[in-house]
Design a protein around this motif. Structure first.
Motif: not given
Length: 283
Positions: A47-52
């Motif tokens: 539940n996280l954004s890992l790639i910008d």
């Protein structure tokens, strides 16, 4: 309790280290869509954004940077367990010869990736000049070599073609002096071509150092006592490409060639060659 998948983490590490999904997919022998799907599943699990994804260049978010350290350790530990507890890995030694000036930045990454895939295969790295490496290869003393040369022998494969560039000290003036002071190794394959190009232009020159040490050459050039010629993309940070605006002659294109001999290590040698191909075609 939720569990992280090592395969998914391996894809995440590859994307982070190789700078993109396309390169990671090639390295992992997966499709781009498969790698993208694994990244998406990993983000959904955490539940996280890992790639910008706000720009074309791949970069990690703060959460991605934090995960990367853990992911590397988990993938490494997985590979260590598999190599220690199975007898299916190839064992032995491959001797790889590389000219001094193209070791960085590609070769250390290749060695790291190869070790992850073949932990029981030892790679002995030799650095020397192209002529010496080719002699060693012909004598059967080296399994795989890279070379920098204008042409290529029938049993070779060209990985990349790059121009030679004049390099000097940052904000230096040695390139303006006449005779032009040069810094080349005694056996450097770039030396004769650079001298011929100067003489064709009628530019006087003199050799500032006579050495077999790349460190001596770099120190002399860094001190603004001479200039040298290096392949595009191989210049160390403490030197710079000379913006001479045509005051110096253009230098030749050089091929980065691969030669490989199969001595009963076929699978491992071919894997190493594949990783070298990928690294130098993208350099």
């Amino acid at each position: 309790m939720r569990n992280l998948d090592v395969t998914t983490l391996r894809s995440f590490v590859a994307v982070a280290e190789l700078g993109g999904v396309t390169r990671a997919a090639g390295f992992l022998n997966l499709t781009q869509s498969a790698v993208s799907m694994q990244l998406k599943r990993l983000e959904e699990l955490l539940n996280l954004s890992l790639i910008d994804r706000s720009s074309r260049a791949v970069s990690l978010t703060a959460s991605g940077e934090q995960l990367l350290s853990y992911a590397r350790r988990m993938v490494s530990l997985n590979d260590e367990v598999m190599s220690r507890l199975t007898d299916q890995s190839l064992e032995g030694e491959i001797t790889l010869g590389v000219p001094h000036d193209i070791v960085y930045p590609a070769v250390p990454k290749v060695l790291q990736m190869f070790n992850a895939s073949f932990p029981r295969m030892k790679v002995q790295l030799l650095t020397s000049y192209t002529r010496e490496l080719k002699d060693q290869y012909r004598r059967g003393e080296v399994d795989v070599i890279l070379t920098t040369e204008i042409g290529i022998d029938p049993d070779g494969e060209t990985l990349s073609t790059k121009p030679l560039q004049w390099v000097g000290a940052p904000d230096g003036s040695a390139w303006k002096q006449r005779p032009l002071r040069l810094a080349f190794g005694r056996h450097c394959i770039f030396r004769s071509g650079a001298i011929k190009s100067l003489e064709a232009r009628g530019l006087a020159w003199e050799m500032a150092v006579e050495t077999e040490s790349d460190r001596t050459i770099e120190a002399t050039v860094s001190a603004d006592l001479a200039v040298a010629a290096m392949l595009e993309g191989t210049k160390p940070d403490h030197l710079e490409v000379i913006d001479h605006s045509g005051s110096l002659p253009e230098l030749t294109q050089q091929k980065i060639n691969l030669y490989a001999a199969d001595k009963g290590k076929g699978e491992a040698v071919e894997a190493l060659c594949d990783q070298l191909r990928q690294a130098f075609t993208m350099m």
